[in-house]
Design a protein around this motif. Sequence first.
Motif, mmCIF file in Angstrom:
data_model
loop_
_atom_site.group_PDB
_atom_site.id
_atom_site.type_symbol
_atom_site.label_atom_id
_atom_site.label_comp_id
_atom_site.label_asym_id
_atom_site.label_seq_id
_atom_site.Cartn_x
_atom_site.Cartn_y
_atom_site.Cartn_z
ATOM 1 N N LEU A 492 0.828 -1.208 0.000
ATOM 2 C CA LEU A 492 0.000 0.000 0.000
ATOM 3 C C LEU A 492 0.861 1.256 0.000
ATOM 4 C CD1 LEU A 492 -2.917 0.901 -0.067
ATOM 5 C CD2 LEU A 492 -2.903 0.977 2.414
ATOM 6 N N PHE A 533 -4.049 1.411 -7.529
ATOM 7 C CA PHE A 533 -4.726 1.057 -6.280
ATOM 8 C C PHE A 533 -5.567 -0.207 -6.440
ATOM 9 C CE2 PHE A 533 -4.190 5.738 -5.360
ATOM 10 C CZ PHE A 533 -3.208 5.542 -4.405
ATOM 11 N N ALA A 536 -3.075 -2.910 -6.156
ATOM 12 C CA ALA A 536 -2.642 -3.035 -4.765
ATOM 13 C C ALA A 536 -3.679 -3.794 -3.950
ATOM 14 C CB ALA A 536 -2.413 -1.640 -4.171
ATOM 15 N N HIS A 537 -4.943 -3.486 -4.169
ATOM 16 C CA HIS A 537 -6.003 -4.188 -3.424
ATOM 17 C C HIS A 537 -5.988 -5.671 -3.748
ATOM 18 C CE1 HIS A 537 -10.127 -5.718 -2.680
ATOM 19 N NE2 HIS A 537 -10.025 -4.946 -1.597
ATOM 20 N N LEU A 561 -6.162 -2.498 5.755
ATOM 21 C CA LEU A 561 -5.349 -2.126 4.604
ATOM 22 C C LEU A 561 -6.148 -2.273 3.310
ATOM 23 C CD1 LEU A 561 -1.950 -3.796 5.619
ATOM 24 C CD2 LEU A 561 -2.374 -1.350 5.404
ATOM 25 N N ALA A 565 -6.934 0.653 0.546
ATOM 26 C CA ALA A 565 -6.623 0.565 -0.880
ATOM 27 C C ALA A 565 -7.824 0.997 -1.722
ATOM 28 C CB ALA A 565 -6.193 -0.849 -1.247
#
Length: 996
Positions: A492, A533, A536-537, A561, A565
Amino acid sequence: MQTAPQTTDELYEALRENDRRPYGRTRTVTAEELAETAELFGEPVPLIHALLELQEAYTYGSEPRKSPVVFARLLNLFDEQPGVFDDRLRHQLFWRFKWVANALRSLPEVPLASLRQWQTEMRDRYEKAGLDLQPYYGQAYQLAAHVGEDTALAYELWAGRTRSRLSDCEACETCERALYHLAAGDDERALRAWEPVLAGKESCQEEPARSVSYALLPLVRAGRTDEVRRLHLAGYRGCRRNPSMAGEIGRHLEFCALTGNEARGLELLAENRTLFDEVDSPLSLLDLLTGVEVLLARVEALGHGELPAAGFPGRSWTVASLRAEVRRRADDLAARFDARNGTTAHTDRRRTRLDRTPLLESLELTLRPRTLADVAPATAPAAPEPAEALPESPAELIKRARELDEQGHPDAHACWARLRTLTTDPDYVHPDDPEAGPPARLRADLLEEEATLAERKDAHADAAALYEEAAGLYEDAELAGHAVIARASAVLAGAQAVPSRAEAEDAERAVPEGAGAEGADPQARTAAQVAVFTEAHAELVRLHEQAPGIAPYLQARLLRLRVSAHGLRLQASGDSEHVAPVLAEVELLFDFATRYGLTGQIAAARLLRATTHAMAGDLPTALAEADGLVEVLRTDGPAWHLPRALSLRGKIQLGLGDAEAAYASLSEGVRLAVEWPAESVDTPTLHGELAQACMGLGRTDEALRHLTRSAELELRAGTRFDAFCTYSNAAQLSLDLGRIDDCIALLDSLLLEPDVVDGELDDRLVAQLRLTRARALRTGDDLKAATAEFVALSAESAGWDDDPGSHAMIAAETAILLGEAGEFTKAREVVDQALAAHARDPRYEQVSNALRELARLRAQQHGPEGLTDARAFLDDAGRVADAARTVGFKAHGRSLDTALAYEHGRINAYAGAYDEALAALDKALGLLGEPGEDPHLAAEWAECVRLAGVVEGVYLERTAPALARVEAAADRLTSLGHSEEAESLTGLAERLRDGE
C-alpha cells in the motif's frame, strides 16, 4: 554601471536611475563612478549634480567620513562659481551644512573644537547669505545633547525660534523635541509630542521609523501594547538592513529583549548581520551594539548563552561569545566619544540601557510567536511522553510495546522510541527471554514503527522499503503473520509513493508532442492511479488468502489495509461506482472486529464508513455515522480515537455549512489532542480545520492564530513543506484582511529560515511566499520595494519552462508596477514576456488586465503624446480577447471585450479624442447590457454611463443628450434598487443642468 555615460543627458538619466536604488554599496559605488565621469565633461553643473548624489549616498549609506570631503568640493565650486548654482542647487548646498555637522559629530576622532568651528562656519555662511539661523541653533542643540552639557539652554534657543525654509522637516524636529522630554524622564510629554509622527501625519525619509524606534519603550510603559505592536512591525520594516538606521535597529532589538520576544530579536539580528561590517559611523555602531548587547544579555540570562548568534564576519559566534565581543567594542566606542566630549554622557546612557529590566513577560508581536527553544539548533525529536511510566527492564519494555501495539494504543510509540534509543547504545544486551524473542524480531518491530512514522510524513517510498526490510526479518524470526502485515503495508505504501521531480520530468518528456503544457492527460493520470490502487487491493487480498490462521488483530489490520486501498482508489477517481466496494470492505472489517471484540478496529471501521460516505457526497449519512461514533467513543472508548472522530465530524459539519457546530467539534478535538502523543493525532490538521470554522463565523483573528499554530506544529513534526504551505495560507489571509504589517512580518520571518536561505525548500513555494510579500508591499504603498521584488520574481520565473502560466501572471503584475512608476520601456519588455508565456499556457484575464492597465497609465500620465503607445497595449489586449472568445473562456465579472471597450473609451478621453471615447463607451454599454439585479454589474454599468456622460456633456459640450442619458440611467438604477450606484449619476446630472 555597465557603460559610462557619453553625454550629459545620459549622465542625468544614470543619476536618476541610481536615485531609484536603495542606499548601500551598489548605489554608493555607482555614485562614485558617475562623479568621476561627470568631471570628464568639464562642465560645473553636471559635476554639482553628481557630487550631490555622491554625498547623499555616503550620508545614507552610513559613511560619514566621506560625506564632508564631497561637501568641501561642492563648497569650493560654490565659492568659485556661485552663478552656476540655481535656487534649487543653492538650497541643496545650504541644507547639507547640517549633514556635515551630523557626520562630524558621529566621528570620535574629530575634536570638539572642530565641531564648534564647523558650527561657526555654518552660522557665518547663513548670515552672509541672508538666511534665518534657526537651523544653526538646531545643530547647536543637537551638539549639546550629544555632549550632555547645557542642553536646556540650547533647547530653548532652538525650540523657541520660528521654522524657516532650511529647517529640518517637521517630523525630524518633532522627534528632537520628543527626545528632549524623554531624556528628562517625561514619557507622557514625549509621547504627546510624537503623536503626529506616530499617526503618520508627518514623515520624511527617516521618519516615522526613527521616532518609532525611540517611542517603543515609552509606549510599553504607558500600556499601549496594541499600538506598540503595530508600530514595531511597520517601524522595523522601515529600517531593516539599512546601514544609516543601524541605531534604530538596535533599539528594536532592545525592545524585543524587554518584551519577552528574545527569539524574534535573534531573528532580526540575523537579518541585519551585514551591518556589523557595513556601518562606518561610530555613533550609529555604538547605538546598534548597545541594543545588540541588551538582547544578548537577556538571552544569556535566560540560560541560552550557547545558542548560535549572527555576529561580526569571519567566525561563528554563540550568544555568550558575541556578547563579550560586543561589550568590548561598545565600551571602547563610548569611552572614545566621552574622551572627545569631556563628559561621561555616552557611557552613562549606555549603562542606563543595559540596566533596564524586562517591561513585560511576553508581548505577542507577530503571527509567528516563537520562544528561544524554537530557534535552538535542530535536534532529534523528543520521544513521546506516555500516559504511564515506562518499564525499566528491556524485556518488560518490549512486552509493553507489543501489547500496546496490538491494541493500537498511542503509547506504543513512546515504548518503541525508548527501545530505539536503548538498542543503538553499543552496550545494549538483548534480554534472554522467550517473550522478548530474538533480536531480529525487535529490529523488525522497530523498522515497522519507523515505516509507520515515515508514512505519516508522506514519505511513502521510504516507508515501503522499511516495511519490506521488516518483513524479511520477521520471516527470519519465523513470524509469518507479522511478515504478511509488513509486506501488505509495503504494497500500500508503494502504491502511494509519489515519483521524484526527476522521475516526473522524465515522464513529461515521454508525453507525445502536442499533449499540451499540462503534460499527460489528467484523465490518463487518474486512470493510472486507479489501476495502481486496484492492483494493490488485489495483491492485499492475495496476501490475506495466503495467510490463514494468523492472529485476529493481524487479520483486522489486513482488512483495514484493504479498505484503505479501495478508499484511495475512490479518492483518486471520485467515481461513484467505487463507493460500494469501499463500504463492502468496511463492513467486513466491522463484522470481523466486532466478532473478536477488537474495539480499536471497530472504531476505525466506523471512522472509515463515515469518511467514505463523506467522500461520496452523502454528508447527512456521514454526519449521522460520525455522531454515533463520537458518542460511543465518549462512553466506551478507545478514547484516543476521539480527537480524530471529532475532526472528521467537524469537517463534515463544515461541508454542511454549519460552522458553529464544526467549531464546537473541532475545538473539543484540539483540547483532547493534547492528551495524546503527537504521532497518534493529526493536531496540525485539527488547527487548520478549526481555522476554517473560525472564518465561517467571522472570527478572523482566531482563524489566523489556528493557522499559524498548525504551521508551527508541522514544523516541529518535520513536515516543513506542509508547514510553509500553511504559513503561506496564513500570510494570504492576513493580506486579504488588510493586516499588511502582520503579513509582511510573517513572510520576512519565514524567508529567513535556513532551508529557505540555503535553497533547500521547494523553489516554487518560496516564490509564492515572495509573491505574497510583494503584493503586501504594494498594498502597503511601498511601491519601490514591491517593484524590486516583482522584477526579481519575473526574471526568475522566466526560467520556469514547466510552468509558463505562472510566469505570465507574475510578469503581468510586474509590468503594471513598472507602468505605475512611469518606466514604460521596461513595462513593455516585461509585458511582452508575459504575452510570450501566455501563448504557451494562457492566462487570458491576468494578461488582458495588465495590458489594459498599462494603456490607462500611459494615457493618464502622458495625455495625447501617450495615445499611440496606449493604443498599442490595447491592440494586444484585443488579440488576447479574440483568442479567449475563440476557446470560450469566461472571465470573472465583465467580459474581456466589455473591459476592452471601456478602456478604449477611457484612454481616448485622457488623450482628448472625445468622439472616439464616446463611441467606445457606447460599445461597452452595449456589451454590458441591462444592469439587472446584480450589484457588481450595476456598478460597472453606472460607471460606464457616468464616463460617457462626462465625455458627451462636458468635453463634447452636448449637454442635452448627455443629460438625457444620465437621467434615464439614474432612474433605471433607482427602479432596480441600486440607489447607491444612482447617486453618482444624479450628482452628474445636477452639474450638467447647472452648466446649461
